[in-house]
Write a protein that holds these residues in place. Structure first.
Motif, PDB file in Angstrom:
ATOM      1  N   CYS A  67      -3.292  -0.750   5.947  1.00  0.00           N
ATOM      2  CA  CYS A  67      -3.396  -0.631   4.492  1.00  0.00           C
ATOM      3  C   CYS A  67      -4.854  -0.498   4.060  1.00  0.00           C
ATOM      4  O   CYS A  67      -5.186   0.320   3.205  1.00  0.00           O
ATOM      5  N   LEU A  68      -5.737  -1.246   4.674  1.00  0.00           N
ATOM      6  CA  LEU A  68      -7.142  -1.235   4.296  1.00  0.00           C
ATOM      7  C   LEU A  68      -7.921  -0.065   4.899  1.00  0.00           C
ATOM      8  O   LEU A  68      -8.782   0.517   4.251  1.00  0.00           O
ATOM      9  N   HIS A  69      -7.615   0.269   6.161  1.00  0.00           N
ATOM     10  CA  HIS A  69      -8.430   1.223   6.912  1.00  0.00           C
ATOM     11  C   HIS A  69      -7.731   2.534   7.250  1.00  0.00           C
ATOM     12  O   HIS A  69      -8.382   3.459   7.730  1.00  0.00           O
ATOM     13  N   GLY A  70      -6.418   2.611   7.058  1.00  0.00           N
ATOM     14  CA  GLY A  70      -5.683   3.826   7.376  1.00  0.00           C
ATOM     15  C   GLY A  70      -4.928   3.717   8.685  1.00  0.00           C
ATOM     16  O   GLY A  70      -5.103   2.767   9.445  1.00  0.00           O
ATOM     17  N   ALA A  71      -4.105   4.717   8.917  1.00  0.00           N
ATOM     18  CA  ALA A  71      -3.259   4.735  10.112  1.00  0.00           C
ATOM     19  C   ALA A  71      -3.938   5.509  11.234  1.00  0.00           C
ATOM     20  O   ALA A  71      -4.564   6.539  10.986  1.00  0.00           O
ATOM     21  N   ASP A  72      -3.800   5.015  12.442  1.00  0.00           N
ATOM     22  CA  ASP A  72      -4.312   5.716  13.607  1.00  0.00           C
ATOM     23  C   ASP A  72      -3.212   6.611  14.166  1.00  0.00           C
ATOM     24  O   ASP A  72      -2.722   7.468  13.476  1.00  0.00           O
ATOM     25  N   LEU A  98       2.047   4.410   6.683  1.00  0.00           N
ATOM     26  CA  LEU A  98       1.228   5.595   6.471  1.00  0.00           C
ATOM     27  C   LEU A  98       1.416   6.560   7.638  1.00  0.00           C
ATOM     28  O   LEU A  98       1.653   6.130   8.759  1.00  0.00           O
ATOM     29  N   ASP A  99       1.290   7.833   7.350  1.00  0.00           N
ATOM     30  CA  ASP A  99       1.326   8.831   8.418  1.00  0.00           C
ATOM     31  C   ASP A  99       0.022   8.751   9.210  1.00  0.00           C
ATOM     32  O   ASP A  99      -1.028   8.409   8.655  1.00  0.00           O
ATOM     33  N   PRO A 100       0.071   9.078  10.492  1.00  0.00           N
ATOM     34  CA  PRO A 100      -1.162   9.062  11.289  1.00  0.00           C
ATOM     35  C   PRO A 100      -2.259   9.892  10.626  1.00  0.00           C
ATOM     36  O   PRO A 100      -2.038  11.001  10.163  1.00  0.00           O
ATOM     37  N   GLY A 101      -3.441   9.300  10.544  1.00  0.00           N
ATOM     38  CA  GLY A 101      -4.577   9.974   9.929  1.00  0.00           C
ATOM     39  C   GLY A 101      -4.710   9.761   8.439  1.00  0.00           C
ATOM     40  O   GLY A 101      -5.741  10.108   7.854  1.00  0.00           O
ATOM     41  N   ASP A 102      -3.695   9.197   7.791  1.00  0.00           N
ATOM     42  CA  ASP A 102      -3.786   8.959   6.350  1.00  0.00           C
ATOM     43  C   ASP A 102      -4.834   7.900   6.034  1.00  0.00           C
ATOM     44  O   ASP A 102      -5.017   6.934   6.783  1.00  0.00           O
ATOM     45  N   ASP A 103      -5.493   8.095   4.895  1.00  0.00           N
ATOM     46  CA  ASP A 103      -6.520   7.160   4.451  1.00  0.00           C
ATOM     47  C   ASP A 103      -5.924   5.819   4.062  1.00  0.00           C
ATOM     48  O   ASP A 103      -4.851   5.741   3.468  1.00  0.00           O
ATOM     49  N   GLY A 104      -6.666   4.775   4.364  1.00  0.00           N
ATOM     50  CA  GLY A 104      -6.381   3.464   3.825  1.00  0.00           C
ATOM     51  C   GLY A 104      -7.158   3.286   2.526  1.00  0.00           C
ATOM     52  O   GLY A 104      -7.809   4.214   2.032  1.00  0.00           O
ATOM     53  N   LEU A 125      -2.410   0.691  -3.186  1.00  0.00           N
ATOM     54  CA  LEU A 125      -2.762   1.857  -2.379  1.00  0.00           C
ATOM     55  C   LEU A 125      -1.866   3.033  -2.751  1.00  0.00           C
ATOM     56  O   LEU A 125      -2.348   4.157  -2.929  1.00  0.00           O
ATOM     57  N   GLY A 126      -0.575   2.796  -2.917  1.00  0.00           N
ATOM     58  CA  GLY A 126       0.337   3.866  -3.322  1.00  0.00           C
ATOM     59  C   GLY A 126      -0.016   4.419  -4.690  1.00  0.00           C
ATOM     60  O   GLY A 126      -0.054   5.645  -4.878  1.00  0.00           O
ATOM     61  N   ALA A 127      -0.291   3.542  -5.633  1.00  0.00           N
ATOM     62  CA  ALA A 127      -0.670   3.995  -6.973  1.00  0.00           C
ATOM     63  C   ALA A 127      -1.974   4.788  -6.927  1.00  0.00           C
ATOM     64  O   ALA A 127      -2.106   5.824  -7.587  1.00  0.00           O
ATOM     65  N   LEU A 128      -2.909   4.331  -6.128  1.00  0.00           N
ATOM     66  CA  LEU A 128      -4.200   5.012  -6.035  1.00  0.00           C
ATOM     67  C   LEU A 128      -4.082   6.368  -5.343  1.00  0.00           C
ATOM     68  O   LEU A 128      -4.780   7.316  -5.698  1.00  0.00           O
ATOM     69  N   ARG A 129      -3.179   6.485  -4.394  1.00  0.00           N
ATOM     70  CA  ARG A 129      -2.968   7.787  -3.737  1.00  0.00           C
ATOM     71  C   ARG A 129      -2.427   8.811  -4.739  1.00  0.00           C
ATOM     72  O   ARG A 129      -2.816   9.978  -4.713  1.00  0.00           O
TER      73      ARG A 129
END
Length: 157
Positions: free
Chosen positions: A21-26, A32-38, A145-149
């Motif tokens: 959630c904070l740093h994104g998905a690896d 989150l999908d891989p590579g998505d921003d946290g 995070l969802g609202a901010l995306r």
């Protein structure tokens, strides 16, 4: 055969999702999908001017200021300070920022995020109220995070 997970193992998994959630998905993510921003990289991708622009309700800056307050509150709760009375109305009162404040706010969020990850690791395995607070932290942060995306997509079509 039924397996019972230890509090330590549950905490490790909670930390993996909080880190996402904070740093994104690896390579794979819980939500989150891989590579998505946290949260942190998403905020870093906006200028202070963009963050101050109201879009779909509150500005990104407003959410970020609110998250900074909530991170402080969750950190207190998870570490055992539970006689707190945050001013939630105040946490939603700022809507604009400048370059210097925006950089400082993002830095504050990153510092608190690191402190929260450490606090979850230390306190959740041994304290049910800390675990409750960590679950609330994760749900609350993922919501924002969802609202901010959504706001990011509207600001950067």
């Amino acid at each position: 055969m039924t397996t019972t997970l230890s509090a330590t193992e549950i905490t490790k998994q909670l930390l993996v999702v909080l880190h996402e959630c904070l740093h994104g998905a690896d390579e794979s993510g819980a939500f989150l999908d891989p590579g998505d921003d946290g949260l942190f990289s998403l905020l870093a991708g906006l200028s202070a001017e963009e963050a101050s622009r109201p879009v779909a309700g509150f500005s990104v800056a407003t959410h970020a200021y609110h998250l900074a307050t909530s991170f402080d509150v969750f950190l207190d709760w998870i570490t055992g300070k539970r006689d707190i009375a945050p001013d939630w109305d105040e946490s939603w009162s700022r809507s604009e920022t400048d370059d210097e404040e925006w950089a400082a706010l993002r830095h504050r969020l990153e510092q608190r995020g690191a402190a929260l990850e450490a606090a979850v690791a230390e306190h959740v395995p041994v304290d049910a109220q800390s675990a409750w607070g960590a679950a609330g932290l994760l749900a609350h942060t993922a919501f924002h995070l969802g609202a901010l995306r959504v706001k990011f997509d509207l600001l950067r079509p």
